[in-house]
Design a protein around this motif. Sequence first.
Motif, PDB file in Angstrom:
ATOM      1  N   GLY A 106       0.847  -1.086   0.019  1.00 32.35           N
ATOM      2  CA  GLY A 106       0.017  -0.062   0.106  1.00 32.35           C
ATOM      3  C   GLY A 106       0.805   1.261  -0.144  1.00 32.35           C
ATOM      4  O   GLY A 106       0.517   2.144  -0.680  1.00 32.35           O
ATOM      5  N   ALA A 107       2.118   1.391   0.913  1.00 34.52           N
ATOM      6  CA  ALA A 107       2.939   2.308   0.917  1.00 34.52           C
ATOM      7  C   ALA A 107       3.421   2.550  -0.576  1.00 34.52           C
ATOM      8  O   ALA A 107       3.821   3.705  -0.944  1.00 34.52           O
ATOM      9  CB  ALA A 107       4.029   2.089   1.883  1.00 34.52           C
ATOM     10  N   ALA A 108       3.633   1.505  -1.094  1.00 34.31           N
ATOM     11  CA  ALA A 108       4.268   1.509  -2.721  1.00 34.31           C
ATOM     12  C   ALA A 108       3.209   1.855  -3.647  1.00 34.31           C
ATOM     13  O   ALA A 108       3.538   2.179  -4.926  1.00 34.31           O
ATOM     14  CB  ALA A 108       4.797   0.220  -3.105  1.00 34.31           C
ATOM     15  N   GLY A 109       1.994   2.157  -3.433  1.00 34.42           N
ATOM     16  CA  GLY A 109       0.817   2.581  -4.292  1.00 34.42           C
ATOM     17  C   GLY A 109       0.387   1.426  -5.022  1.00 34.42           C
ATOM     18  O   GLY A 109      -0.502   1.752  -5.899  1.00 34.42           O
ATOM     19  N   LEU A 110       0.385   0.213  -4.639  1.00 36.46           N
ATOM     20  CA  LEU A 110       0.164  -0.971  -5.320  1.00 36.46           C
ATOM     21  C   LEU A 110      -1.277  -1.411  -4.855  1.00 36.46           C
ATOM     22  O   LEU A 110      -1.637  -2.471  -5.678  1.00 36.46           O
ATOM     23  CB  LEU A 110       1.279  -1.956  -5.282  1.00 36.46           C
ATOM     24  N   LEU A 111      -1.907  -0.958  -3.968  1.00 38.24           N
ATOM     25  CA  LEU A 111      -3.288  -1.408  -3.670  1.00 38.24           C
ATOM     26  C   LEU A 111      -4.288  -0.576  -3.944  1.00 38.24           C
ATOM     27  O   LEU A 111      -5.563  -0.932  -3.555  1.00 38.24           O
ATOM     28  CB  LEU A 111      -3.326  -1.767  -2.046  1.00 38.24           C
ATOM     29  N   LYS A 112      -3.935   0.487  -4.841  1.00 37.14           N
ATOM     30  CA  LYS A 112      -5.081   1.511  -4.858  1.00 37.14           C
ATOM     31  C   LYS A 112      -6.429   0.847  -5.686  1.00 37.14           C
ATOM     32  O   LYS A 112      -5.792   0.465  -7.013  1.00 37.14           O
ATOM     33  CB  LYS A 112      -4.472   2.961  -5.629  1.00 37.14           C
ATOM     34  N   GLY A 113      -7.542   0.968  -5.335  1.00 38.49           N
ATOM     35  CA  GLY A 113      -8.599   0.496  -6.083  1.00 38.49           C
ATOM     36  C   GLY A 113      -8.670  -1.161  -5.985  1.00 38.49           C
ATOM     37  O   GLY A 113      -9.375  -1.690  -6.857  1.00 38.49           O
ATOM     38  N   LYS A 114      -7.685  -1.818  -5.249  1.00 36.61           N
ATOM     39  CA  LYS A 114      -7.605  -3.283  -5.299  1.00 36.61           C
ATOM     40  C   LYS A 114      -8.316  -3.758  -4.233  1.00 36.61           C
ATOM     41  O   LYS A 114      -8.443  -3.337  -2.982  1.00 36.61           O
ATOM     42  CB  LYS A 114      -6.220  -3.407  -5.440  1.00 36.61           C
ATOM     43  N   LYS A 115      -8.909  -5.093  -4.426  1.00 37.39           N
ATOM     44  CA  LYS A 115      -9.294  -5.728  -3.284  1.00 37.39           C
ATOM     45  C   LYS A 115      -8.404  -6.426  -2.581  1.00 37.39           C
ATOM     46  O   LYS A 115      -7.495  -7.026  -3.063  1.00 37.39           O
ATOM     47  CB  LYS A 115     -10.673  -6.742  -3.774  1.00 37.39           C
ATOM     48  N   ALA A 116      -8.225  -6.673  -1.112  1.00 32.59           N
ATOM     49  CA  ALA A 116      -7.135  -7.036  -0.408  1.00 32.59           C
ATOM     50  C   ALA A 116      -7.557  -7.570   0.887  1.00 32.59           C
ATOM     51  O   ALA A 116      -8.958  -7.098   1.372  1.00 32.59           O
ATOM     52  CB  ALA A 116      -6.178  -6.013  -0.404  1.00 32.59           C
ATOM     53  N   THR A 117      -6.718  -8.335   1.345  1.00 28.09           N
ATOM     54  CA  THR A 117      -6.918  -8.559   2.841  1.00 28.09           C
ATOM     55  C   THR A 117      -5.609  -8.726   3.721  1.00 28.09           C
ATOM     56  O   THR A 117      -4.623  -8.463   3.115  1.00 28.09           O
ATOM     57  CB  THR A 117      -7.600 -10.079   3.024  1.00 28.09           C
ATOM     58  N   THR A 118      -5.604  -8.809   4.947  1.00 30.61           N
ATOM     59  CA  THR A 118      -4.503  -8.632   5.778  1.00 30.61           C
ATOM     60  C   THR A 118      -5.114  -9.117   7.192  1.00 30.61           C
ATOM     61  O   THR A 118      -6.036  -9.797   7.324  1.00 30.61           O
ATOM     62  CB  THR A 118      -4.189  -7.277   5.943  1.00 30.61           C
ATOM     63  N   HIS A 119      -4.022  -9.115   8.166  1.00 30.53           N
ATOM     64  CA  HIS A 119      -4.670  -9.604   9.934  1.00 30.53           C
ATOM     65  C   HIS A 119      -5.685  -8.872  10.163  1.00 30.53           C
ATOM     66  O   HIS A 119      -5.758  -7.880   9.830  1.00 30.53           O
ATOM     67  CB  HIS A 119      -3.253  -9.537  10.419  1.00 30.53           C
ATOM     68  N   TRP A 120      -6.728  -9.716  10.723  1.00 28.73           N
ATOM     69  CA  TRP A 120      -7.872  -9.247  11.217  1.00 28.73           C
ATOM     70  C   TRP A 120      -7.841  -7.971  11.971  1.00 28.73           C
ATOM     71  O   TRP A 120      -8.538  -7.043  11.940  1.00 28.73           O
ATOM     72  CB  TRP A 120      -8.828 -10.453  12.087  1.00 28.73           C
ATOM     73  N   ALA A 121      -6.765  -7.901  12.920  1.00 28.25           N
ATOM     74  CA  ALA A 121      -6.619  -6.798  13.709  1.00 28.25           C
ATOM     75  C   ALA A 121      -6.401  -5.361  12.865  1.00 28.25           C
ATOM     76  O   ALA A 121      -6.659  -4.086  13.562  1.00 28.25           O
ATOM     77  CB  ALA A 121      -5.606  -6.884  14.852  1.00 28.25           C
ATOM     78  N   TYR A 122      -6.127  -5.383  11.638  1.00 28.41           N
ATOM     79  CA  TYR A 122      -5.595  -4.209  10.923  1.00 28.41           C
ATOM     80  C   TYR A 122      -6.497  -4.138   9.767  1.00 28.41           C
ATOM     81  O   TYR A 122      -6.486  -3.258   8.853  1.00 28.41           O
ATOM     82  CB  TYR A 122      -3.987  -4.413  10.498  1.00 28.41           C
ATOM     83  N   HIS A 123      -7.416  -4.915   9.490  1.00 26.59           N
ATOM     84  CA  HIS A 123      -8.154  -4.991   8.488  1.00 26.59           C
ATOM     85  C   HIS A 123      -8.862  -3.679   7.889  1.00 26.59           C
ATOM     86  O   HIS A 123      -8.774  -3.525   6.559  1.00 26.59           O
ATOM     87  CB  HIS A 123      -9.361  -6.291   8.603  1.00 26.59           C
ATOM     88  N   ASP A 124      -9.332  -2.978   8.994  1.00 28.07           N
ATOM     89  CA  ASP A 124     -10.103  -1.760   8.535  1.00 28.07           C
ATOM     90  C   ASP A 124      -9.101  -0.735   8.257  1.00 28.07           C
ATOM     91  O   ASP A 124      -9.393   0.263   7.359  1.00 28.07           O
ATOM     92  CB  ASP A 124     -10.915  -1.278   9.555  1.00 28.07           C
ATOM     93  N   GLU A 125      -7.880  -0.988   8.401  1.00 29.27           N
ATOM     94  CA  GLU A 125      -6.732   0.112   7.972  1.00 29.27           C
ATOM     95  C   GLU A 125      -6.615  -0.083   6.326  1.00 29.27           C
ATOM     96  O   GLU A 125      -5.912   0.831   6.000  1.00 29.27           O
ATOM     97  CB  GLU A 125      -5.512  -0.083   8.875  1.00 29.27           C
ATOM     98  N   LEU A 126      -6.798  -1.180   5.938  1.00 32.14           N
ATOM     99  CA  LEU A 126      -6.547  -1.183   4.474  1.00 32.14           C
ATOM    100  C   LEU A 126      -6.947   0.094   3.465  1.00 32.14           C
ATOM    101  O   LEU A 126      -6.411   0.283   2.367  1.00 32.14           O
ATOM    102  CB  LEU A 126      -7.290  -2.386   3.810  1.00 32.14           C
ATOM    103  N   LYS A 127      -8.270   0.516   3.947  1.00 28.46           N
ATOM    104  CA  LYS A 127      -9.050   1.689   3.181  1.00 28.46           C
ATOM    105  C   LYS A 127      -7.767   2.689   3.229  1.00 28.46           C
ATOM    106  O   LYS A 127      -7.995   3.638   2.495  1.00 28.46           O
ATOM    107  CB  LYS A 127     -10.197   1.981   3.815  1.00 28.46           C
ATOM    108  N   HIS A 128      -7.139   2.882   4.129  1.00 23.26           N
ATOM    109  CA  HIS A 128      -6.280   4.061   4.217  1.00 23.26           C
ATOM    110  C   HIS A 128      -5.146   4.110   3.107  1.00 23.26           C
ATOM    111  O   HIS A 128      -4.213   4.972   3.064  1.00 23.26           O
ATOM    112  CB  HIS A 128      -5.588   4.427   5.789  1.00 23.26           C
ATOM    113  N   VAL A 129      -4.920   2.828   2.462  1.00 22.05           N
ATOM    114  CA  VAL A 129      -3.858   2.755   1.443  1.00 22.05           C
ATOM    115  C   VAL A 129      -4.528   2.615   0.128  1.00 22.05           C
ATOM    116  O   VAL A 129      -3.859   2.067  -0.659  1.00 22.05           O
ATOM    117  CB  VAL A 129      -2.710   1.672   1.786  1.00 22.05           C
ATOM    118  N   GLY A 130      -5.839   2.934   0.176  1.00 21.22           N
ATOM    119  CA  GLY A 130      -6.673   2.784  -0.934  1.00 21.22           C
ATOM    120  C   GLY A 130      -7.331   1.458  -1.367  1.00 21.22           C
ATOM    121  O   GLY A 130      -7.755   1.432  -2.579  1.00 21.22           O
ATOM    122  N   ALA A 131      -6.957   0.595  -0.795  1.00 24.49           N
ATOM    123  CA  ALA A 131      -7.613  -0.725  -1.018  1.00 24.49           C
ATOM    124  C   ALA A 131      -9.010  -1.005  -0.451  1.00 24.49           C
ATOM    125  O   ALA A 131      -9.646  -0.094   0.229  1.00 24.49           O
ATOM    126  CB  ALA A 131      -6.689  -1.863  -0.193  1.00 24.49           C
TER     127      ALA A 131
END
Length: 224
Positions: A106-131
């Motif tokens: 995300g920091a590299a700009g590679l998640l913008k507009g993309k569907k993605a997942t991560t660890h459950w504790a951080y999941h909601d934070e994905l929207k802050h990198v455009g995912a």
Amino acid sequence: MNITFLLFPNLTQLDFTGPLQVLSRLPGAQVALAAKHKAPVPTDAVLTLNPTHDFSDCPPTDLLCIPGGFGIDDAMQDKETIAFVKREGARASYVTSVCTGAFILGAAGLLKGKKATTHWAYHDELKHVGAEPVQARVVRDGNLFTGGGVTAGIDFAFTLAAEIAGDDVAKAIQLGLEYDPAPPFHAGSPDKAAQATLEAMTARYAPRVADFRKALAAAAQGRQ
């Protein structure tokens, strides 16, 4: 196929070693372990990793994999690390992450507009990198593959193996590794864990997530 894993201090070793064990068994796989420097890289669990390449001499990759871990706070703010991820992500056939490694993508700009997942504790934070956060153990969006927290990296790796080499090869690797999970408890995800367990772990993660949010904001500010 050239497979490149990014290494950075204080990564979660199972985020890395689970997918490594599976993907290294793909026919013709050539694995590079790339880090900012070739000095041994400490993980979060005693194990120390030895990079095979630094960012300057790493061969072009076909599959880029980013593990997670508490070290992402510094990694996603490191300009050389992000430049490397941008460079390799732009030419890789598969751009992938496990656990919180998604935030380096995300920091590299590679998640913008993309569907993605991560660890459950951080999941909601994905929207802050455009995912677009998706609740799943493995999520694919085009050539982007993301895995959930830690052990999800094994399922993630078998999903990639099947995509790259076909179901039969992936199944053969699975049998060779005797990957037949039968956990003694059904508490491995928020929707399965008892409420008391979930509350306890959410409270334990709260200070860590607060620190992560500060690092994420600093990384975003550094890109402006």
